[in-house]
Write a protein that holds these residues in place. Structure first.
Motif, PDB file in Angstrom:
ATOM      1  N   LEU A  93      41.998  35.110  36.079  1.00 35.04           N
ATOM      2  CA  LEU A  93      40.674  35.403  35.532  1.00 35.04           C
ATOM      3  C   LEU A  93      39.649  34.382  36.025  1.00 35.04           C
ATOM      4  O   LEU A  93      38.521  34.739  36.370  1.00 35.04           O
ATOM      5  CB  LEU A  93      40.723  35.399  34.003  1.00 35.04           C
ATOM      6  N   ALA A  94      40.052  33.106  36.072  1.00 38.08           N
ATOM      7  CA  ALA A  94      39.148  32.060  36.558  1.00 38.08           C
ATOM      8  C   ALA A  94      38.774  32.313  38.014  1.00 38.08           C
ATOM      9  O   ALA A  94      37.605  32.140  38.408  1.00 38.08           O
ATOM     10  CB  ALA A  94      39.812  30.691  36.406  1.00 38.08           C
ATOM     11  N   ALA A  95      39.754  32.729  38.820  1.00 33.59           N
ATOM     12  CA  ALA A  95      39.486  33.032  40.233  1.00 33.59           C
ATOM     13  C   ALA A  95      38.550  34.239  40.346  1.00 33.59           C
ATOM     14  O   ALA A  95      37.660  34.280  41.207  1.00 33.59           O
ATOM     15  CB  ALA A  95      40.798  33.297  40.960  1.00 33.59           C
ATOM     16  N   TYR A  96      38.753  35.224  39.481  1.00 34.20           N
ATOM     17  CA  TYR A  96      37.924  36.432  39.458  1.00 34.20           C
ATOM     18  C   TYR A  96      36.474  36.082  39.114  1.00 34.20           C
ATOM     19  O   TYR A  96      35.530  36.545  39.776  1.00 34.20           O
ATOM     20  CB  TYR A  96      38.510  37.401  38.431  1.00 34.20           C
ATOM     21  N   LYS A  97      36.307  35.216  38.106  1.00 34.26           N
ATOM     22  CA  LYS A  97      34.958  34.799  37.712  1.00 34.26           C
ATOM     23  C   LYS A  97      34.269  34.046  38.846  1.00 34.26           C
ATOM     24  O   LYS A  97      33.079  34.246  39.110  1.00 34.26           O
ATOM     25  CB  LYS A  97      35.024  33.915  36.460  1.00 34.26           C
ATOM     26  N   ILE A  99      29.105  36.252  33.026  1.00 32.74           N
ATOM     27  CA  ILE A  99      30.379  36.170  33.769  1.00 32.74           C
ATOM     28  C   ILE A  99      31.361  35.266  33.031  1.00 32.74           C
ATOM     29  O   ILE A  99      32.549  35.585  32.891  1.00 32.74           O
ATOM     30  CB  ILE A  99      30.136  35.653  35.201  1.00 32.74           C
ATOM     31  N   ASP A 100      30.868  34.129  32.534  1.00 29.82           N
ATOM     32  CA  ASP A 100      31.745  33.199  31.798  1.00 29.82           C
ATOM     33  C   ASP A 100      32.310  33.832  30.534  1.00 29.82           C
ATOM     34  O   ASP A 100      33.369  33.420  30.046  1.00 29.82           O
ATOM     35  CB  ASP A 100      30.964  31.926  31.424  1.00 29.82           C
ATOM     36  N   ALA A 101      31.599  34.818  29.995  1.00 32.21           N
ATOM     37  CA  ALA A 101      32.042  35.453  28.743  1.00 32.21           C
ATOM     38  C   ALA A 101      33.117  36.512  28.959  1.00 32.21           C
ATOM     39  O   ALA A 101      33.662  37.049  27.984  1.00 32.21           O
ATOM     40  CB  ALA A 101      30.845  36.079  28.029  1.00 32.21           C
ATOM     41  N   ILE A 102      33.440  36.826  30.220  1.00 34.51           N
ATOM     42  CA  ILE A 102      34.472  37.832  30.492  1.00 34.51           C
ATOM     43  C   ILE A 102      35.821  37.328  29.977  1.00 34.51           C
ATOM     44  O   ILE A 102      36.219  36.198  30.220  1.00 34.51           O
ATOM     45  CB  ILE A 102      34.571  38.130  32.005  1.00 34.51           C
ATOM     46  N   ARG A 103      36.529  38.164  29.265  1.00 33.20           N
ATOM     47  CA  ARG A 103      37.837  37.814  28.704  1.00 33.20           C
ATOM     48  C   ARG A 103      38.828  38.945  28.956  1.00 33.20           C
ATOM     49  O   ARG A 103      38.447  40.112  29.062  1.00 33.20           O
ATOM     50  CB  ARG A 103      37.732  37.574  27.184  1.00 33.20           C
ATOM     51  N   ALA A 147      53.421  31.577  29.122  1.00 36.49           N
ATOM     52  CA  ALA A 147      53.416  31.458  30.583  1.00 36.49           C
ATOM     53  C   ALA A 147      52.608  32.586  31.219  1.00 36.49           C
ATOM     54  O   ALA A 147      51.856  32.372  32.178  1.00 36.49           O
ATOM     55  CB  ALA A 147      54.849  31.476  31.113  1.00 36.49           C
ATOM     56  N   PHE A 148      52.743  33.774  30.664  1.00 35.62           N
ATOM     57  CA  PHE A 148      51.986  34.924  31.171  1.00 35.62           C
ATOM     58  C   PHE A 148      50.486  34.699  30.986  1.00 35.62           C
ATOM     59  O   PHE A 148      49.685  34.990  31.880  1.00 35.62           O
ATOM     60  CB  PHE A 148      52.422  36.193  30.439  1.00 35.62           C
ATOM     61  N   ASN A 149      50.112  34.164  29.828  1.00 35.76           N
ATOM     62  CA  ASN A 149      48.696  33.915  29.548  1.00 35.76           C
ATOM     63  C   ASN A 149      48.102  32.888  30.497  1.00 35.76           C
ATOM     64  O   ASN A 149      46.956  33.018  30.941  1.00 35.76           O
ATOM     65  CB  ASN A 149      48.519  33.440  28.099  1.00 35.76           C
ATOM     66  N   LEU A 150      48.900  31.844  30.804  1.00 35.08           N
ATOM     67  CA  LEU A 150      48.422  30.826  31.736  1.00 35.08           C
ATOM     68  C   LEU A 150      48.177  31.425  33.118  1.00 35.08           C
ATOM     69  O   LEU A 150      47.173  31.124  33.776  1.00 35.08           O
ATOM     70  CB  LEU A 150      49.433  29.675  31.832  1.00 35.08           C
ATOM     71  N   GLN A 151      49.105  32.269  33.537  1.00 34.15           N
ATOM     72  CA  GLN A 151      48.965  32.921  34.838  1.00 34.15           C
ATOM     73  C   GLN A 151      47.752  33.866  34.847  1.00 34.15           C
ATOM     74  O   GLN A 151      46.980  33.905  35.816  1.00 34.15           O
ATOM     75  CB  GLN A 151      50.244  33.703  35.163  1.00 34.15           C
TER      76      GLN A 151
END
Length: 263
Positions: free
Chosen positions: A81-85, A51-55, A72-76
């Motif tokens: 992605l962090a919430a999804y993981k 799961i941690d490896a998901i990018r 800014a888009f990448n940060l969002q």
């Protein structure tokens, strides 16, 4: 006295390791049942790592289009992605419990074709939440069987080599009774390693299986046993010339007057 003690060491090792080695073939699920706690822990760790490896897919075109807004888009996107993981990790205990319940039933169809499934689901891609959970369940099934297969092989190698070395120790003690002093050193080494392994198995079972499963540590233990095996072969076929030098060097290092000569 030493001769009887040495033969007792050898007989004890043979009685301990030979039946256990044969049992892994007569009942191939013995190791899986015994190591259920370790397998569950290892599977949970591997799933979390997956799961941690998901990018997010990397797109140079998207970066070019967004220009200065790309950061800014990448940060969002990273926050999402962090919430999804985290959502997937929150679902892991329930999915894991369900899959373990299935997999521990030896007649379950899910245990079949696990190699194919592991290949198919080794690439864990971002998808809808429900699709991701399905993939996670399939990955767990395949990974579980892969862990069981590797652990079974590692335990068989461990038991087989121990059994072989103890058989050799016992055999040489009868064939070369004049080499009792030389045999005592590798005999003590074998007894110590067996006692330590038995302690870990009885009181720290997860550590025992972790040591065997770890390629580096397991290889180190294999080298240790092969060194003892080499000493026994030296005693049996080379009149203990090399073992004599080792024992005398060790005695000299600790200031002892004890020494042996080739048998």
């Amino acid at each position: 006295m030493k001769k009887q003690l040495l033969r007792a060491f050898g007989l004890l090792g043979v009685i301990l390791f030979v039946p256990l080695f044969l049992l892994t073939f007569s009942d191939p699920h013995t190791i899986e049942k015994s190591a259920s706690g370790f397998i569950e822990w290892k599977l949970k760790n591997d799933v979390d790592t997956k799961i941690d490896a998901i990018r997010w897919p990397q797109s140079q075109t998207l970066k070019t289009l967004l220009g200065t807004k790309a950061e800014a888009f990448n940060l969002q996107a990273d926050a999402k992605l962090a919430a999804y993981k985290q959502m997937l990790k929150n679902d892991v205990p329930a999915i894991l419990a369900e899959q373990l319940f299935k997999l521990r039933n030896l007649d379950c169809e899910c245990r079949k074709k696990w190699e194919e499934r592991l290949t198919n689901y080794i690439a864990f891609e971002i998808a809808t939440a429900e699709k991701a959970k399905e993939k996670l369940a399939d990955f767990m099934q395949a990974k579980y069987m892969a862990i069981v297969a590797k652990l079974t092989l590692d335990v068989r190698i461990f038991l087989g080599i121990n059994a072989l070395v103890f058989i050799l120790l016992l055999t040489v003690s009868f064939l070369k009774p004049e080499a009792t002093e030389h045999l005592f050193f590798p005999g003590v080494l074998l007894l110590l390693s067996s006692a330590i392994c038995s302690y870990f198995y009885l009181f720290e079972q997860n550590w025992f299986y972790t040591i065997l499963y770890n390629d580096y540590t397991g290889f180190g233990y294999l080298v240790y046993l092969l060194a003892v095996f080499a000493m026994l072969c030296d005693i049996a076929f080379n009149r203990a010339r090399i073992t004599t030098e080792i024992i005398n060097a060790m005695a000299s290092a600790v200031g002892s007057a004890f020494s042996v000569v080739p048998c």
